[in-house]
Structure formats: structure tokens, C-alpha cells
Enzyme design. Structure first.
Site, mmCIF file in Angstrom:
data_model
loop_
_atom_site.group_PDB
_atom_site.id
_atom_site.type_symbol
_atom_site.label_atom_id
_atom_site.label_comp_id
_atom_site.label_asym_id
_atom_site.label_seq_id
_atom_site.Cartn_x
_atom_site.Cartn_y
_atom_site.Cartn_z
ATOM 1 N N HIS A 158 0.810 -1.219 0.000
ATOM 2 C CA HIS A 158 0.000 0.000 0.000
ATOM 3 C C HIS A 158 0.846 1.273 0.000
ATOM 4 C CE1 HIS A 158 0.421 -0.292 4.507
ATOM 5 N NE2 HIS A 158 0.469 1.027 4.393
ATOM 6 N N ASP A 188 0.476 -7.923 1.941
ATOM 7 C CA ASP A 188 0.796 -6.501 1.841
ATOM 8 C C ASP A 188 2.310 -6.260 1.890
ATOM 9 O OD1 ASP A 188 0.446 -3.815 1.530
ATOM 10 O OD2 ASP A 188 -0.336 -3.438 3.539
ATOM 11 N N SER A 268 4.592 2.873 7.822
ATOM 12 C CA SER A 268 4.287 1.651 7.079
ATOM 13 C C SER A 268 5.468 1.217 6.225
ATOM 14 C CB SER A 268 3.069 1.878 6.174
ATOM 15 O OG SER A 268 1.903 2.046 6.933
#
Length: 436
Positions: A158, A188, A268
């Protein structure tokens, strides 16, 4: 009134002085003994950590042969065969126990050794104006870990989603354009790569063993929250084995590490480290009503990442085993139309002729009916009713497409799985080999 002679008074005074001196000496011995005891206790506690009796200790290699031989009055130490505990060295720097706690040693050492291997990732994406004309604008930002000196970086999918261009910024401010090597939506995780200049040796972060983590263990996160490069936060492992649903893909990521280390937008893709400075997780998700850290963050475990990264770097995708069949998620509408007693699971619409599933006895449907878009397969809006309904794979119950992906996530081509199917109002078990 009783009177005392001058000689008697002098004798009493001398006796008092002697008694006071004895009491004072006794107190001093007790105090010195307590101080000595406290020092010994401190020495013992720190020595235990340095000797790795605590499995979370992170003493850096190179100091294990320094010493605790006492000289003189005990205030000086020299080399010997026991660990030296009053000073700690790393990267040509020396710290002392008088100024920092052992926990601070760990934090500083991990940061000094790992922060240069954490990169800031920014992207450019395509947007459209009022006249639907495309133009390139700034996308998102996140973090990544250099895992190979050739310029390979591990991050989240992402972070680079829909990117036209990807840029990585190193600790020294230099910036390079990167390309996508491979992505795995199920976990992910993504691997990107840039080409470092000739002669530049990159620092890398080694993988740790997330299978050995325990709740309460100290962890350290390094990332770029809100664009603040290489920020470090600390916390502990709050939970293990958490299944978390990725809202962008609606897929379940299994065995996530929960931590209370502060993780914010921009973290992230960055590493979650143990006190040895090894990456035991990749920071991925936060749970928060405000969108910022609420003390509930999740990281993909390194045990998963190691397996995924190997495939992404070699093939550009993850090599997962698959059933030789077209499956449709069962729902109440289909169940009522087909006259089934159950309304959840994965219905077998078609089976590949000559495939492993057919050879194992998996049955396809025979009654063709029009339907909406199938999840995967031919996509011709025709499904076949009357086949088996898969309700469990190995020990994972399958009620939806999400459960199916979760059950198959770690399966490899050539693996044999036990599939429980509902057929003719009975449950049967089939052993089926997976294809590529």
C-alpha cells in the site's frame, strides 16, 4: 543531692566518648556493607544481562572478553576473563553505566546500527483534472528496509500502490528512483530496487526469528512518520498470532504481531526490531479512530516475510499452490436456489480435466445457471450447481473467499492438503495435491 568528684566526671566523659566511637564505627561498617552490597547487586544484575542470561539482552559483539578484576580500593577495573560492566563500546564510542541505563544502551545501539538501513519512500501518481486530463502529482509516503547491498528494499504494497514513479531517500539525503520487483497482496509486502552508485556500500537490516517472540518482549520501530525521517519509537509485543483484515484488499493477513510501539502514517513498511537490531516484523497496520497512533499497531512477522521475499526477488510473485478448480463463494441466494442445507463455503463450479483435483475425486457442478461475476476462473457469468462445497482446508474452516485465501496463503505447489467437502448431505475428506 549526690555530688561527683572531678575525677569521676572525667572518667564518665571518657567512657561516653569511647561508647559513641564504637557505635559510630559499627554504623559505618553497616552503611559501607550496604553500599558494597548494593554495588554487588548492581554488578550482578548488569553482568547477567551482558552474559545474555536474559534472552532479550542485546550486548554487541566485541566486548565479551573485557573484564572485572578488582584493583586497589575497588574503584578501578582492568581486563580479565569476565565481562566488563562499567562501560560499553560501539562504533568507536564509549558510554558508561553512570550516565545511561542498560535499556538506553540497547535503544542507542540498535538505532546507531540500523537507522541508516531505513529509507523514506515517496511516490508520484496519476490524477485527473476537471476535464479528465491526466497529470502526475505527489502520492503517498512510507518507509522501507534495505535487505540487500544491491539495493533491494522491503516495504508494504500500500506504500507504492498506483505509483507511476517511486523514489527512495537514504540517510544522507541522496535520492534514487526505484522499480517494483514484486508484490504480494495477500500479505501486503513488496520488494523494490534502486541502483546504488558504484563504490557505495549500503547498510542492511538482517531478519530475526519472529517465531521466538514472546508477549512482553521489548521491540523498537524505526520509520518516517509524518515525513520525519528515521524516527525511533519503543514498546513491547502486545499480542501474537493476530489475524487482521486488510481494508484495501479485504484479505486476512495471518499471524500478525501486535505492538504498542508508536506507529503513525509514514511508518508503514519500516522495520520492527528486537533488541539485537534484527527485523522481526514489518510495520503495516494501525487501529485508530483518529488515523494516528493509539498504541495498537500490527506488523507482518519476519517468518512470513522471509518466505515471501525469496519468491518476490526470484520470480516477481509468490509461488503458491492452487486447486485445479473454479470456486464460487456460496451465499443464501445460491444455497436456496440449489436446495443446499448449508449457505457458506466455497462451491466447486468447475474442475480442470486431468488435474490433481479431479484425480482426487473433487466433483464439479453440472447444472449451468447465469450469475454475476465469478471471483476467478472463466468469468463468463455462468456457474454450475450441484458440485461439492468446500467447508474446510486442513484445520482452517472455510466459510468465505477470505477464509479460502487465508488457508491457502502458505501452501506451495506440490503440497498435499486435506479438503473437507459437503456432498449429498454428508461431509467427506479428500487429499488433493496442489498445482502451480
Amino acid at each position: 543531692m549526690k555530688l561527683y568528684t572531678r575525677g569521676q566526671l572525667v572518667a564518665v566523659g571518657i567512657a561516653g566518648v569511647v561508647i559513641a566511637a564504637v557505635i559510630t564505627a559499627f554504623c559505618c561498617v553497616k552503611i559501607l556493607g550496604s553500599v558494597e552490597h548494593a554495588r554487588d547487586k548492581k554488578l550482578e544484575a548488569v553482568t547477567k544481562e551482558i552474559l545474555n542470561e536474559n534472552e532479550n539482552s542485546s550486548v554487541m559483539p566485541g566486548n565479551s572478553n573485557l573484564a572485572v578484576e578488582e584493583q586497589g580500593d575497588g574503584d578501578e577495573w582492568t581486563t580479565g576473563e569476565k565481562p566488563y560492566v562499567d562501560e560499553y563500546k560501539y562504533d568507536s564510542k564509549t558510554l558508561t553505566l553512570d550516565s545511561l541505563s542498560f535499556s538506553e544502551y540497547q535503544n542507542i545501539t540498535v538505532y546507531e546500527n540500523c537507522n541508516e538501513a531505513v529509507v523514506n519512500i515517496t511516490t508520484k501518481v496519476t490524477s485527473y483534472d476537471w476535464f479528465y486530463q491526466p497529470y502526475v502529482t505527489d502520492g503517498g509516503s512510507g518507509s522501507g528496509s534495505i535487505i540487500d547491498e544491491r539495493g533491494y528494499i522491503l516495504t508494504n504494497v500500500h506504500v507504492i500502490k498506483n505509483a507511476e514513479k517511486i523514489f527512495v531517500s537514504l540517510f544522507d539525503g541522496s535520492q534514487y528512483e526505484a522499480e517494483v520487483i514484486g508484490q504480494d497482496l495477500d500479505n501486503d509486502l513488496a520488494v523494490i530496487k534502486f541502483n546504488p552508485p558504484e563504490g557505495v556500500k549500503l547498510k542492511v537490516i538482517e531478519f530475526g526469528d519472529s517465531a521466538k517472540l514472546r508477549v512482553g518482549q521489548k521491540v523498537i520501530a524505526i520509520g518516517n512518520p509524518f515525513g520525519l525521517e528515521r524516527t525511533m519509537t519503543t514498546g513491547s509485543v502486545s499480542g501474537l498470532g493476530r489475524p487482521i483484515q486488510d481494508n484495501s484488499t479485504n484479505r486476512i493477513i495471518k499471524n500478525m504481531i501486535q505492538t504498542d510501539a508508536a506507529i503513525n502514517p509514514g511508518n508503514s513498511g519500516g522495520p520492527l526490531l528486537d533488541t539485537q537490531g534484527k527485523m522481526i516484523g514489518i510495520n503495516t497496520v494501525i487501529v485508530s479512530s483518529s488515523g494516528n497512533s493509539a498504541g495498537v499497531g500490527f506488523a507482518v512477522p519476519s517468518e512470513t516475510a522471509v518466505r515471501i521475499v525469496a519468491d518476490l526477488m526470484k520470480y516477481g510473485k509468490v509461488q503458491r499452490g492452487q486447486l485445479d478448480a473454479t470456486l464460487i463463494q456460496l451465499n443464501r441466494r445460491i444455497a436456496q436456489y440449489a436446495g443446499l442445507e448449508i449457505s457458506s463455503g466455497m462451491m466447486v463450479s468447475e474442475v480442470t480435466k486431468g488435474g490433481y483435483a479431479e484425480k482426487a475425486g473433487l466433483r464439479a457442478g453440472t447444472e449451468a445457471v447465469p450469475y454475476g461475476n465469478s471471483y476467478y476462473g472463466s468469468g463468463n457469468n455462468i456457474i454450475y450447481l450441484g458440485g461439492d462445497v468446500i467447508t474446510q482446508i486442513d484445520d482452517v474452516k472455510v466459510t468465505s473467499i477470505i477464509d479460502y485465501y487465508s488457508a491457502m496463503e502458505s501452501k506451495r505447489p506440490g503440497d498435499t492438503i486435506t479438503v473437507t467437502v459437503f456432498r449429498n448431505r454428508e461431509y467427506k475428506k479428500l487429499s488433493i495435491k496442489l498445482s502451480e
